[in-house]
Design a protein around this motif. Structure first.
Motif, PDB file in Angstrom:
ATOM      1  N   LEU A  46       0.826  -1.205   0.000  1.00 47.51           N
ATOM      2  CA  LEU A  46       0.000   0.000   0.000  1.00 47.51           C
ATOM      3  C   LEU A  46       0.862   1.257   0.000  1.00 47.51           C
ATOM      4  N   SER A  47       1.913   1.268   0.803  1.00 43.80           N
ATOM      5  CA  SER A  47       2.788   2.432   0.865  1.00 43.80           C
ATOM      6  C   SER A  47       3.441   2.707  -0.484  1.00 43.80           C
ATOM      7  N   ARG A  48       3.965   1.675  -1.122  1.00 43.23           N
ATOM      8  CA  ARG A  48       4.613   1.869  -2.427  1.00 43.23           C
ATOM      9  C   ARG A  48       3.605   2.301  -3.490  1.00 43.23           C
ATOM     10  N   SER A  49       2.389   1.763  -3.416  1.00 42.93           N
ATOM     11  CA  SER A  49       1.358   2.114  -4.389  1.00 42.93           C
ATOM     12  C   SER A  49       0.920   3.566  -4.230  1.00 42.93           C
ATOM     13  N   ILE A  50       0.789   4.015  -2.980  1.00 44.36           N
ATOM     14  CA  ILE A  50       0.406   5.408  -2.728  1.00 44.36           C
ATOM     15  C   ILE A  50       1.497   6.359  -3.213  1.00 44.36           C
ATOM     16  N   ARG A  51       2.754   6.007  -2.935  1.00 45.66           N
ATOM     17  CA  ARG A  51       3.852   6.878  -3.377  1.00 45.66           C
ATOM     18  C   ARG A  51       3.900   6.977  -4.896  1.00 45.66           C
ATOM     19  N   LEU A  52       3.649   5.857  -5.578  1.00 44.69           N
ATOM     20  CA  LEU A  52       3.650   5.901  -7.041  1.00 44.69           C
ATOM     21  C   LEU A  52       2.428   6.671  -7.553  1.00 44.69           C
ATOM     22  N   ALA A  53       1.296   6.514  -6.881  1.00 37.01           N
ATOM     23  CA  ALA A  53       0.106   7.285  -7.268  1.00 37.01           C
ATOM     24  C   ALA A  53       0.368   8.788  -7.140  1.00 37.01           C
ATOM     25  N   GLN A  54       1.092   9.186  -6.097  1.00 39.32           N
ATOM     26  CA  GLN A  54       1.474  10.590  -5.943  1.00 39.32           C
ATOM     27  C   GLN A  54       2.401  11.023  -7.069  1.00 39.32           C
ATOM     28  N   CYS A  55       3.334  10.132  -7.457  1.00 36.64           N
ATOM     29  CA  CYS A  55       4.242  10.443  -8.565  1.00 36.64           C
ATOM     30  C   CYS A  55       3.481  10.615  -9.872  1.00 36.64           C
ATOM     31  N   LEU A  75       7.530  -8.760  -7.632  1.00 38.58           N
ATOM     32  CA  LEU A  75       6.819  -8.001  -6.598  1.00 38.58           C
ATOM     33  C   LEU A  75       6.526  -6.564  -7.007  1.00 38.58           C
ATOM     34  N   ASP A  76       7.118  -6.084  -8.089  1.00 35.68           N
ATOM     35  CA  ASP A  76       6.887  -4.702  -8.524  1.00 35.68           C
ATOM     36  C   ASP A  76       5.734  -4.561  -9.517  1.00 35.68           C
ATOM     37  N   VAL A  77       5.366  -5.645 -10.206  1.00 35.48           N
ATOM     38  CA  VAL A  77       4.509  -5.514 -11.387  1.00 35.48           C
ATOM     39  C   VAL A  77       3.118  -4.982 -11.072  1.00 35.48           C
ATOM     40  N   HIS A  78       2.570  -5.277  -9.891  1.00 38.40           N
ATOM     41  CA  HIS A  78       1.213  -4.821  -9.584  1.00 38.40           C
ATOM     42  C   HIS A  78       1.178  -3.443  -8.920  1.00 38.40           C
ATOM     43  N   ILE A  79       2.330  -2.905  -8.559  1.00 39.56           N
ATOM     44  CA  ILE A  79       2.352  -1.589  -7.900  1.00 39.56           C
ATOM     45  C   ILE A  79       1.808  -0.502  -8.829  1.00 39.56           C
ATOM     46  N   PRO A  80       2.240  -0.416 -10.109  1.00 38.57           N
ATOM     47  CA  PRO A  80       1.616   0.576 -11.011  1.00 38.57           C
ATOM     48  C   PRO A  80       0.127   0.328 -11.214  1.00 38.57           C
TER      49      PRO A  80
END
Length: 524
Positions: A46-55, A75-80
């Motif tokens: 969730l933290s990584r997803s929120i930071r990318l959403a902010q980006c 582990l990175d593919v679903h973050i975007p």
């Protein structure tokens, strides 16, 4: 946690849904990469997803802007994907191995602002973007100056994560998922699904909370290319740990994953299950509470062998759906006939139409083309003409699939009316392969068909007519296809050389006759 889908208010969308359950599961494991053994908690995801959403917001993306993701199951593919859901950005899933020609067609339809890909595929993406002369930013998984880490550093937001607000937008107008399918012309189309579409189709794809409260793993073997990959990314972490692998998905690797992690559930095609049952290495299938399958005909022999390897209380569940319907329209219950795909979901209406007469079939046990309509029917993205072609005047989708219905209302899949081939879980469009082969100066004509294969479904075969005076070889044809198309479109069934292709009375290639000839002909 029990998800009450019908209680979701209209102002909420998949982004709210994701944030809600990830916060509830914060300290629990969300995902595992079986290739590396790495684990990640829901709080970290969730933290990584929120930071990318902010980006994304700092980069300038607004609801309705599109991105594409072509990555392996690390582990990175679903973050975007998660970040896009929170911002109202439609996501197009691509095969990680898509090459320049394939990317150009898809980019023309989707027009992505950002394209995520593996580091090794950067040049393919770059060439496609340059040849189309479009403004698309490339972000790579892995190293390089275009890496995901670098993108997040360059667009770091000043806003704190706990101050982040999920975007608001009209969920009936902003698409969430752009998934590839065939279309009636044989050229690949992009089906556009809204947030309400996916909310209404979650029941079959979600995995129920274990009765004893233990949170097991669920095996995700789908990439984001497939609509199942989308559902798995969203729904598996609710009650299970999402288990996947960044390594090549070979049968032996899947067996090792199952034997080690003992998943409680999975969703996969029959062509993925068959090699596991036939492999010399034993796979312990007694760990599964449920195996969900579909996407092609499931033979009785496979079901019997699978059932014999599972626990007596475990469930094998078939279903039938399409990208154009947003997912499932038929679902099998435990008490239903084993070879059926169950009964029609009450949300839908369906008819069987005779391909010969065009009239509705009302008698039981008579095969016809299934047409269906309901609340989750999707359109083709940026292609109103193709959308019009695939629907009847009264709103029924022409599925291109042959079914029959028995006297009790159970549906049975027979075969595909369309000319699509099925290699493992991949759809192969013959004209796309033919177009590549016809570029060879030594080829006068070609028809691509398939021959049955026990484990893979079908193997692609090219029936080729040489130009007079040319000495083109089977290896020349195979190498040409391998150079321009993804591996699942390669000529695994070989090449058949013919003096001429059989034709119908109207002068068209007689594809059914070609298929019959390919079964017995010498294949190089």
């Amino acid at each position: 946690m029990v998800v009450q889908w019908k209680r979701r208010c209209d102002s909420n969308h998949l982004g709210h849904f994701f944030v809600d359950y990830m916060r509830r599961r914060a300290n629990e494991i969300c995902q595992i990469d079986a290739a590396t053994g790495q684990e990640e908690t829901c709080a970290s995801v969730l933290s990584r997803s929120i930071r990318l959403a902010q980006c994304f917001r700092k980069f300038g993306l607004v609801p309705g802007d599109t991105i594409v993701i072509g990555g392996k199951n690390h582990l990175d593919v679903h973050i975007p994907f998660y970040a896009a859901m929170m911002n109202g950005l439609p996501v197009g899933g691509l095969d990680p191995a898509h090459k320049c020609n394939e990317l150009k067609h898809l980019f023309t339809l989707i027009k992505p602002k950002i394209a995520f890909c593996e580091y090794q595929m950067f040049e393919e993406y770059k060439n496609a973007i340059q040849e189309l002369n479009i403004s698309t930013n490339i972000v790579t998984f892995g190293g390089g100056e275009n890496s995901l880490v670098k993108f997040m550093e360059d667009h770091r937001a000043s806003q704190r994560e706990d101050e982040f607000q999920v975007a608001t937008f009209n969920t009936d107008e902003v698409y969430c998922w752009l998934v590839g399918t065939s279309g009636s012309t044989g050229q690949q189309k992009i089906v556009a699904l809204t947030h309400p579409h996916l909310f209404q189709m979650t029941e079959f794809y979600s995995y129920k909370e274990p009765k004893n409260g233990e949170r097991k793993t669920a095996l995700n073997s789908s990439t984001l290319l497939w609509i199942t990959g989308c559902f798995n990314a969203l729904l598996m972490p609710i009650n299970h740990v999402k288990l996947q692998s960044s390594a090549p998905v070979t049968t032996e690797h899947i067996i090792d994953i199952i034997n080690k992690y003992k998943p409680g559930g999975t969703l996969c095609t029959p062509t993925a299950l068959a090699p596991i049952l036939h492999h010399e290495k034993h796979c312990d299938l007694t760990c599964f509470d449920v195996i969900k399958t579909g996407g092609t005909k499931v033979h009785k022999e496979l079901l019997a062998n699978l059932k014999a390897r599972m626990r007596p209380d475990a469930v094998i569940q078939q279903g039938y759906g399409l990208s154009e319907t947003g997912g499932l329209v038929m679902e099998q219950r435990p008490e239903d006939p084993i070879e059926s795909v169950g009964t029609l979901d009450p949300k839908y209406e369906a008819k069987l139409i005779s391909p010969e007469t065009g009239k509705e079939i009302l008698e039981p046990n008579v095969t016809g083309e299934l047409i269906v309509r309901g609340p989750t029917m999707a359109c083709y993205y940026n292609d109103p003409e193709e959308t019009k072609n695939v629907f009847t005047e009264d709103g029924y989708l022409k599925t291109g699939d042959l079914f029959y219905k028995d006297e009790h209302g159970y549906y049975y899949f027979v075969e595909r009316l369309k000319m699509l081939l099925k290699y493992k879980s991949y759809q192969v469009i013959p004209p796309e392969v033919e177009e590549v082969i016809l570029k060879h100066p030594g080829v006068a004509d070609v028809c691509v068909t398939g021959v049955p294969h026990r484990d893979d479904g079908e193997h692609v075969v090219a029936c080729v007519v040489r130009r007079p005076g040319h000495r083109v070889t089977a290896n020349d044809i195979k190498e040409l296809v391998a150079k321009h198309l993804s591996s699942f479109k390669h000529l695994h069934g070989g090449v058949v050389f013919m003096d001429a292709l059989p034709t119908t009375v109207s002068g068209k290639v007689a594809r059914i006759e070609v298929k019959k000839l390919a079964l017995t002909a010498h294949k190089e």
